[in-house]
Design an enzyme around this catalytic site. Sequence first.
Site, PDB file in Angstrom:
ATOM      1  N   ASP A 117      -6.959  -9.637  -6.542  1.00  0.00           N
ATOM      2  CA  ASP A 117      -6.894 -10.384  -5.344  1.00  0.00           C
ATOM      3  C   ASP A 117      -6.956 -11.982  -5.729  1.00  0.00           C
ATOM      4  O   ASP A 117      -7.687 -12.574  -6.558  1.00  0.00           O
ATOM      5  CB  ASP A 117      -8.115 -10.109  -4.390  1.00  0.00           C
ATOM      6  CG  ASP A 117      -8.136  -8.674  -4.277  1.00  0.00           C
ATOM      7  OD1 ASP A 117      -7.037  -8.080  -3.767  1.00  0.00           O
ATOM      8  OD2 ASP A 117      -9.316  -8.194  -3.953  1.00  0.00           O
ATOM      9  N   LYS A 121      -8.110 -19.741  -1.373  1.00  0.00           N
ATOM     10  CA  LYS A 121      -8.896 -20.857  -1.123  1.00  0.00           C
ATOM     11  C   LYS A 121      -9.805 -21.620  -1.968  1.00  0.00           C
ATOM     12  O   LYS A 121     -10.436 -20.538  -2.820  1.00  0.00           O
ATOM     13  CB  LYS A 121      -9.560 -20.741   0.229  1.00  0.00           C
ATOM     14  CG  LYS A 121      -8.687 -20.394   1.568  1.00  0.00           C
ATOM     15  CD  LYS A 121      -9.388 -20.297   2.678  1.00  0.00           C
ATOM     16  CE  LYS A 121      -8.659 -20.025   3.585  1.00  0.00           C
ATOM     17  NZ  LYS A 121      -8.868 -19.063   4.748  1.00  0.00           N
ATOM     18  N   ASP A 153       1.880 -10.838  -9.107  1.00  0.00           N
ATOM     19  CA  ASP A 153       3.052 -11.572  -8.468  1.00  0.00           C
ATOM     20  C   ASP A 153       2.735 -12.825  -8.041  1.00  0.00           C
ATOM     21  O   ASP A 153       3.782 -13.352  -7.346  1.00  0.00           O
ATOM     22  CB  ASP A 153       3.350 -10.804  -7.209  1.00  0.00           C
ATOM     23  CG  ASP A 153       2.315 -10.600  -5.979  1.00  0.00           C
ATOM     24  OD1 ASP A 153       1.085 -10.306  -6.362  1.00  0.00           O
ATOM     25  OD2 ASP A 153       2.586 -11.001  -4.987  1.00  0.00           O
ATOM     26  N   THR A 190       2.016  -0.224 -11.677  1.00  0.00           N
ATOM     27  CA  THR A 190       0.828   0.113 -10.577  1.00  0.00           C
ATOM     28  C   THR A 190       1.387   0.152  -9.098  1.00  0.00           C
ATOM     29  O   THR A 190       2.622  -0.198  -8.930  1.00  0.00           O
ATOM     30  CB  THR A 190      -0.138  -1.341 -10.361  1.00  0.00           C
ATOM     31  OG1 THR A 190       0.506  -2.185  -9.729  1.00  0.00           O
ATOM     32  CG2 THR A 190      -0.716  -1.772 -11.788  1.00  0.00           C
ATOM     33  N   GLU A 191       0.744   0.753  -8.285  1.00  0.00           N
ATOM     34  CA  GLU A 191       1.266   0.713  -6.843  1.00  0.00           C
ATOM     35  C   GLU A 191       1.767  -0.617  -6.324  1.00  0.00           C
ATOM     36  O   GLU A 191       2.807  -0.562  -5.731  1.00  0.00           O
ATOM     37  CB  GLU A 191       0.177   1.446  -5.961  1.00  0.00           C
ATOM     38  CG  GLU A 191      -0.045   2.636  -5.996  1.00  0.00           C
ATOM     39  CD  GLU A 191      -0.984   3.279  -7.378  1.00  0.00           C
ATOM     40  OE1 GLU A 191      -1.532   2.298  -8.016  1.00  0.00           O
ATOM     41  OE2 GLU A 191      -1.383   4.472  -7.260  1.00  0.00           O
ATOM     42  N   GLU A 193       2.676  -3.254  -7.904  1.00  0.00           N
ATOM     43  CA  GLU A 193       3.701  -3.540  -8.776  1.00  0.00           C
ATOM     44  C   GLU A 193       4.917  -2.969  -8.466  1.00  0.00           C
ATOM     45  O   GLU A 193       5.944  -3.696  -8.065  1.00  0.00           O
ATOM     46  CB  GLU A 193       3.591  -3.212 -10.225  1.00  0.00           C
ATOM     47  CG  GLU A 193       4.721  -3.625 -11.305  1.00  0.00           C
ATOM     48  CD  GLU A 193       4.069  -3.346 -12.810  1.00  0.00           C
ATOM     49  OE1 GLU A 193       2.715  -3.012 -13.011  1.00  0.00           O
ATOM     50  OE2 GLU A 193       4.737  -3.774 -13.840  1.00  0.00           O
TER      51      GLU A 193
HETATM   52  C1  LIG Z   1      -4.624  -6.298  -4.571  1.00  0.00           C
HETATM   53  S1  LIG Z   1      -5.605  -4.630  -5.240  1.00  0.00           S
HETATM   54  C2  LIG Z   1      -4.441  -4.200  -6.563  1.00  0.00           C
HETATM   55  C3  LIG Z   1      -4.797  -2.590  -6.996  1.00  0.00           C
HETATM   56  C4  LIG Z   1      -4.225  -2.237  -8.191  1.00  0.00           C
HETATM   57  N1  LIG Z   1      -4.463  -2.943  -9.369  1.00  0.00           N
HETATM   58  C5  LIG Z   1      -2.503  -2.493  -8.171  1.00  0.00           C
HETATM   59  O1  LIG Z   1      -2.145  -3.081  -8.997  1.00  0.00           O
HETATM   60  O2  LIG Z   1      -1.906  -1.624  -7.394  1.00  0.00           O
HETATM   61  C6  LIG Z   1      -6.975  -5.353  -5.959  1.00  0.00           C
HETATM   62  C7  LIG Z   1      -7.998  -4.254  -6.051  1.00  0.00           C
HETATM   63  O3  LIG Z   1      -9.090  -5.014  -6.757  1.00  0.00           O
HETATM   64  C8  LIG Z   1     -10.193  -4.498  -6.351  1.00  0.00           C
HETATM   65  N2  LIG Z   1     -11.252  -5.266  -6.433  1.00  0.00           N
HETATM   66  C9  LIG Z   1     -11.425  -6.569  -6.074  1.00  0.00           C
HETATM   67  N3  LIG Z   1     -12.290  -7.399  -6.463  1.00  0.00           N
HETATM   68  C10 LIG Z   1     -13.114  -6.371  -7.102  1.00  0.00           C
HETATM   69  C11 LIG Z   1     -14.438  -6.409  -7.800  1.00  0.00           C
HETATM   70  N4  LIG Z   1     -15.158  -7.544  -7.825  1.00  0.00           N
HETATM   71  N5  LIG Z   1     -15.004  -5.350  -8.588  1.00  0.00           N
HETATM   72  C12 LIG Z   1     -13.899  -4.260  -8.452  1.00  0.00           C
HETATM   73  N6  LIG Z   1     -13.019  -4.202  -7.725  1.00  0.00           N
HETATM   74  C13 LIG Z   1     -12.373  -5.190  -7.139  1.00  0.00           C
HETATM   75  C14 LIG Z   1      -9.942  -4.227  -4.559  1.00  0.00           C
HETATM   76  O4  LIG Z   1     -10.993  -3.102  -4.047  1.00  0.00           O
HETATM   77  C15 LIG Z   1      -8.432  -3.782  -4.731  1.00  0.00           C
HETATM   78  O5  LIG Z   1      -8.490  -2.370  -4.517  1.00  0.00           O
END
Ligand SMILES: C[S@@+](CC[C@H](N)C(=O)[O-])C[C@H]1O[C@@H](n2cnc3c(N)ncnc32)[C@H](O)[C@@H]1O
Length: 212
Positions: A117, A121, A153, A190-191, A193
């Site tokens: 993520d 901000k 990305d 990854t999904e 990606e």
């Molecule tokens: C944007 S998604 C990407 C998922 C996967 N890596 C992909 O590329 O398809 C980010 C994932 O990181 C997890 N996540 C974010 N912060 C986290 C944290 N502090 N501890 C564990 N998981 C976290 C979110 O729940 C989310 O499923």
Amino acid sequence: MRRRRLKDGVERLLAHRDWLVEAPEQLSGQWDKLTGGKRIHLEIGMGKGQFITTLAEENPDVFYLGLEIKEEVLLRGVEKAIEKELDNVRFLWKNAEHLDQYFAKEEVERIYLNFSDPWPKSRTAKRRLTHQRFLNKYRKILVKEGEIHVKTDNEKLFEFSLNALSDEGYRLKNITFDYHNSGLSVPATTEYEDKFSRSGLRIYRLEAIKRD
Ligand SMILES: C[S@@+](CC[C@H](N)C(=O)[O-])C[C@H]1O[C@@H](n2cnc3c(N)ncnc32)[C@H](O)[C@@H]1O
């Protein structure tokens, strides 16, 4: 975006609790008990698990741990591991904030951060998984010359990560601003990606090596 929760997600996840490491702090310093001495590769924020289960299938000599905070996506990853009958992967339904309680010094060989993520901000920058706060935790648990592999990305997050890793003394290599057209190998996607590259977005990637 509103989070779509599975109504019975927690229940369904806990029905597969053999695949979860529910008290990882109890394994700190003794992960060998679970891995049988295999090297540990950890994916933080593994989402629906396509990446980690693909790698686990292809590299039986490595033990993969997927850490994810949201049960509804973690469940998808667990289901993939079950379908593939993997014996070298387990999952932590946990927050990366507490990573240093789960591993002792130098227990993890590689960390994957895929499409983390971006927290754009500045007041939420501390939550970025490549923020100095997290890099300090990774430094402790990574073996000597341990690696962090980052894919995203998001150009701004990539810039931030390059600077943060460099400031923290990591050696950077295989940096690319267009991974899928870089000639570097792509052992697993990854999904996110797949979704982003299908819509024509470039994927940024780097490898960072821990230096003493
Ligand atoms: C944007 S998604 C990407 C998922 C996967 N890596 C992909 O590329 O398809 C980010 C994932 O990181 C997890 N996540 C974010 N912060 C986290 C944290 N502090 N501890 C564990 N998981 C976290 C979110 O729940 C989310 O499923």
